[in-house]
Write an enzyme that holds these catalytic residues in place. Structure first.
Site, PDB file in Angstrom:
ATOM      1  N   ASP A 367       0.855  -1.183   0.000  1.00 44.45           N
ATOM      2  CA  ASP A 367       0.000   0.000   0.000  1.00 44.45           C
ATOM      3  C   ASP A 367       0.896   1.239   0.000  1.00 44.45           C
ATOM      4  O   ASP A 367       2.119   1.145   0.157  1.00 44.45           O
ATOM      5  CB  ASP A 367      -0.997  -0.008   1.161  1.00 44.45           C
ATOM      6  CG  ASP A 367      -0.327   0.274   2.507  1.00 44.45           C
ATOM      7  OD1 ASP A 367       0.929   0.355   2.557  1.00 44.45           O
ATOM      8  OD2 ASP A 367      -1.039   0.420   3.503  1.00 44.45           O
ATOM      9  N   LEU A 368       0.294   2.371  -0.226  1.00 41.23           N
ATOM     10  CA  LEU A 368       1.044   3.591  -0.494  1.00 41.23           C
ATOM     11  C   LEU A 368       1.319   4.352   0.791  1.00 41.23           C
ATOM     12  O   LEU A 368       0.403   4.597   1.593  1.00 41.23           O
ATOM     13  CB  LEU A 368       0.262   4.479  -1.456  1.00 41.23           C
ATOM     14  CG  LEU A 368      -0.130   3.805  -2.796  1.00 41.23           C
ATOM     15  CD1 LEU A 368      -0.895   4.794  -3.662  1.00 41.23           C
ATOM     16  CD2 LEU A 368       1.100   3.272  -3.515  1.00 41.23           C
ATOM     17  N   ASP A 410      -5.834   2.212  -0.956  1.00 44.14           N
ATOM     18  CA  ASP A 410      -4.522   2.279  -1.603  1.00 44.14           C
ATOM     19  C   ASP A 410      -3.792   0.955  -1.488  1.00 44.14           C
ATOM     20  O   ASP A 410      -2.561   0.924  -1.478  1.00 44.14           O
ATOM     21  CB  ASP A 410      -3.701   3.416  -0.977  1.00 44.14           C
ATOM     22  CG  ASP A 410      -3.487   3.225   0.528  1.00 44.14           C
ATOM     23  OD1 ASP A 410      -4.232   2.437   1.136  1.00 44.14           O
ATOM     24  OD2 ASP A 410      -2.570   3.853   1.085  1.00 44.14           O
TER      25      ASP A 410
END
Length: 502
Positions: A367-368, A410
């Site tokens: 994930d970001l 995300d």
């Protein structure tokens, strides 16, 4: 009475009777209202579309922290329009099968309306707890710092331990909210029990704030399971089956009406033959009647061609709609990537192939880092552009047989097959980090993001003992380890299996 007068009387009686019979047969050939049929089928298409949009909006409400509840309304207007249009034609009102299918359709949509109402009430409570939970923890942590500063060293150690437990509860409860499985539920209950075990030892103001935090946690724990069950019940509502049953009943009614039209058309042709014989007897006096019959035949042929063309157009439209629905069921609407459902199917097949070929399957869960700041600063529209850009860039370095999926928010997953060495997975992870960190501007806004990657793998015949969910969870845990190690990095799962050559 002379013969001439008798003939005149017969002509005066038979001619109106013959014309009445001709008008009756003609009216029977026009009984099928094509425009009404088109309107009814349009109502059914709108009903299908609105029902599908309701399911999509319901899923969006499940995934987001806020929802446009105005979109979670049942398609009552198309349903009422359909019922009204069905009541206009005699051949639809007289069909018991059609009326039964219509009643079942109303019952199924009534059930779905009831379940959606329960979901709206349930979701509002859950969203309130999810939104207020982080704030309650922040206020609680601030109170801990203030209380520890004025208390004894022993009391400060106790409060520091309590703060760590509450932070752990925050992590576990939000993981449970994203993936409410039994294991995370048990971890959440255990975290709450651990906090409450020594509750009497804390100062009164700390206990008061702590109870507020625990109340939100219990709400998320209980309401998430109930809401997901409601979503499952709504998905199981037989609206699609009822619409299909009604459509099938309509096809039977329209087919019967068309058969009646063709039968009376045959009668009309036969009667035209009788009139033709009479025309030979009456001569020029009945030439006009012959022209009327020819004109009627021409109009019937044109109507039949128009009906066939419209049926072909509607068939093509339904096939296109079916293809679009299939696309929605397997693809993420924002990025066009495969969704979680399609990923789990592909991962299951990949593990089966790995068992047969003694090869390695790799799952990368990432994930970001910094994505929330983009959303908070520039809005969700900019955040959506970031997710789309990440999807495009990461896919550049993937093989044709590899897959990139978006699970929601995300969170992304890369699925690799036939990975020959551990270095191959490292190369993909490093390229992914490089591509994501190279995104420095979106829609004119400067941004700074990175990724935390967790990597798990299953080798050859050992893969038969690993389920898709287990392999994905291993990568998920490794990703959280990367987060804890400072982000902008990747970590391998302790359970990862590789070939002896690596």
């Amino acid at each position: 009475m002379t013969i001439q007068r008798l003939r005149l009387v017969l002509v005066a009686v038979l001619m109106p009777a013959a014309m009445l019979m001709l008008a009756f047969l003609y009216s029977k050939t026009q009984a099928l209202d094509v425009d009404l049929q088109n309107q009814i089928e349009k109502d059914i298409r709108q009903l299908r579309q609105f029902d599908a949009e309701l399911d999509v909006n319901l899923l969006r409400a499940r995934l987001g922290t806020s929802a446009d509840y105005a979109k979670l309304k049942l398609p009552l207007n198309p349903l009422q329009s359909l019922e009204q249009d069905l009541g206009q034609a005699s051949y639809t009102k007289q069909s018991a099968l059609l009326q039964q299918a219509l009643q079942q359709l109303k019952v199924s949509f009534g059930l779905k309306q009831l379940l959606v109402g329960q979901f709206l009430a349930q979701d509002a409570t859950l969203k309130d707890a999810i939104i207020n939970f982080p704030g309650a923890i922040a206020q609680f942590q601030a109170l801990l710092v203030k209380t520890a500063a004025t208390g004894s060293p022993l009391e400060g150690q106790l409060l520091d331990a309590l703060g760590n437990k509450v932070n752990n509860l925050l992590t576990v409860i939000f993981r449970f909210n994203l993936t409410p499985d039994q294991a995370l539920g048990e971890q959440t209950i255990a975290a709450i029990d651990e906090i409450e075990r020594y509750q009497t030892a804390y100062p009164p103001d700390v206990r008061l704030r702590l109870e507020q935090v625990l109340r939100h946690a219990r709400t998320i724990l209980s309401q998430r399971i109930v809401e997901d069950q409601l979503i499952a019940n709504i998905a199981a509502a037989p609206t699609v089956v009822s619409v299909n049953a009604l459509s099938s009943a309509l096809d039977q009614v329209f087919t019967q009406a068309l058969d009646d039209k063709q039968r009376y058309r045959s009668y009309l042709f036969a009667y035209a033959g009788v009139l033709l014989v009479l025309l030979l007897y009456l001569g020029l006096r009945l030439v006009k009647s012959y022209q009327v019959i020819a004109q009627v035949n021409k109009r019937l042929q044109a109507s039949n061609e128009t009906l066939e063309r419209r049926v072909a157009e509607r068939t093509a439209a339904l096939e296109q709609q079916s293809a679009q629905m299939k696309q929605l069921a397997t693809r993420d609407a924002l990025t066009g990537l495969i969704n979680r459902r399609q990923l789990m199917d592909l991962l299951a097949h990949a593990l089966q192939r790995a068992e047969r070929r003694a090869s390695v399957v790799v799952v990368m869960f990432f994930d970001l880092d910094g994505f929330k700041a983009v959303n908070d600063t520039y809005g969700h529209a900019c955040g959506d552009l970031v997710l789309q850009e990440v999807a495009q860039r990461v896919q550049r370095h993937m093989r044709q047989e590899d897959w990139l999926a978006r699970l929601g928010g995300d969170e992304f997953v890369i699925l690799l097959e036939e990975v020959r060495t551990r270095d191959g997975a490292l190369r993909v992870a490093e390229e992914t980090l490089t591509e994501i960190e190279s995104i420095t501007q979106i829609d004119g806004h400067p941004i700074a993001i990175s990724a935390s990657i967790g990597i798990s793998s299953a080798l050859g015949r050992a893969s038969i003992r690993v389920t898709p969910d287990e392999l994905l969870n291993q990568a998920d845990h490794a990703m959280y380890q990367a987060k804890q190690d400072g982000k902008r990095c990747y970590r391998f799962s302790a359970d990862a299996n590789w070939s002896e050559a690596t």
